[in-house]
Design an enzyme around this catalytic site. Sequence first.
Site, PDB file in Angstrom:
ATOM      1  N   HIS A   1      41.646  32.942  30.473  1.00 35.71           N
ATOM      2  CA  HIS A   1      42.979  33.547  30.503  1.00 35.71           C
ATOM      3  C   HIS A   1      43.858  32.998  29.387  1.00 35.71           C
ATOM      4  CE1 HIS A   1      43.040  36.115  34.008  1.00 35.71           C
ATOM      5  NE2 HIS A   1      42.501  35.169  34.760  1.00 35.71           N
TER       6      HIS A   1
ATOM      7  N   GLN B   1      48.930  34.328  33.354  1.00 33.74           N
ATOM      8  CA  GLN B   1      48.937  35.340  34.412  1.00 33.74           C
ATOM      9  C   GLN B   1      50.323  35.552  35.011  1.00 33.74           C
ATOM     10  OE1 GLN B   1      45.325  33.354  36.327  1.00 33.74           O
ATOM     11  NE2 GLN B   1      45.181  35.471  37.054  1.00 33.74           N
TER      12      GLN B   1
ATOM     13  N   GLY C   1      42.787  29.482  41.492  1.00 32.54           N
ATOM     14  CA  GLY C   1      43.186  29.127  40.139  1.00 32.54           C
ATOM     15  C   GLY C   1      44.201  30.118  39.612  1.00 32.54           C
TER      16      GLY C   1
ATOM     17  N   HIS D   1      36.982  30.139  33.919  1.00 31.55           N
ATOM     18  CA  HIS D   1      37.667  31.407  34.163  1.00 31.55           C
ATOM     19  C   HIS D   1      39.135  31.298  33.738  1.00 31.55           C
ATOM     20  CE1 HIS D   1      38.530  35.063  36.754  1.00 31.55           C
ATOM     21  NE2 HIS D   1      39.738  34.536  36.635  1.00 31.55           N
ATOM     22  N   GLU D   2      39.819  30.230  34.165  1.00 38.11           N
ATOM     23  CA  GLU D   2      41.237  30.083  33.833  1.00 38.11           C
ATOM     24  C   GLU D   2      41.434  29.797  32.342  1.00 38.11           C
ATOM     25  OE1 GLU D   2      43.262  31.154  35.977  1.00 38.11           O
ATOM     26  OE2 GLU D   2      41.846  31.135  37.628  1.00 38.11           O
TER      27      GLU D   2
ATOM     28  N   CYS E   1      39.624  37.829  40.579  1.00 39.41           N
ATOM     29  CA  CYS E   1      40.749  37.393  39.762  1.00 39.41           C
ATOM     30  C   CYS E   1      42.042  37.939  40.352  1.00 39.41           C
ATOM     31  CB  CYS E   1      40.572  37.884  38.326  1.00 39.41           C
ATOM     32  SG  CYS E   1      41.894  37.390  37.213  1.00 39.41           S
ATOM     33  N   LEU E   2      43.066  37.095  40.407  1.00 36.35           N
ATOM     34  CA  LEU E   2      44.350  37.540  40.933  1.00 36.35           C
ATOM     35  C   LEU E   2      44.968  38.628  40.057  1.00 36.35           C
ATOM     36  CD1 LEU E   2      45.858  34.115  42.057  1.00 36.35           C
ATOM     37  CD2 LEU E   2      44.637  35.823  43.425  1.00 36.35           C
TER      38      LEU E   2
END
Length: 172
Positions: A140, A54, A49, A136-137, A94-95
């Site tokens: 963000h 991000q 994701g 999660h996304e 997480c990226l």
Amino acid sequence: MALLPILEFPDPRLRTVAAPVDPAWLAEPATQQLIDDMFETMYAAPGIGLAASQVDVHRRFMVIDVSEERERPLVFVNPTLSAHAGEQVYQEGCLSVPGIFADVTRANEITVQALDRHGQPFELRVDGLLAVCIQHEMDHLDGKLFVDYLSPLKREMVRKKLAKQRRQHDAA
């Protein structure tokens, strides 16, 4: 297509609340290219994701693909949750927080409404990994990171570990 730079914690731009997307913006070729670039960036990272926030685009959309073969790419524009049920603890990464994983409690089942990449509305009722990833996304897009679910002590440990990793990378 191009790989986009991913912002990393504690970059303050990750705390920006994303603005709603005007559906007309989705018709622009540059927007469709951005979506394709986000998928390429997410797959290369590798991740499942990626929120626009991000990659320093502060608009309310995200790309997700939790399939093992990368055959179910999903785009969520202006997503909202209309229902949630149950609870699950999932070890998240997480990226934007590379190499860090922690248990986070989220709803087990959710119903999400959004627009697809062409501005068409849809609704999904999902559970498990896809439900976790969507939540999660969406965090963000609201300027929140999974480390915010950790205790202040653990969050500071994460900050120090990432700073050390950056110093080691820069020295190499």
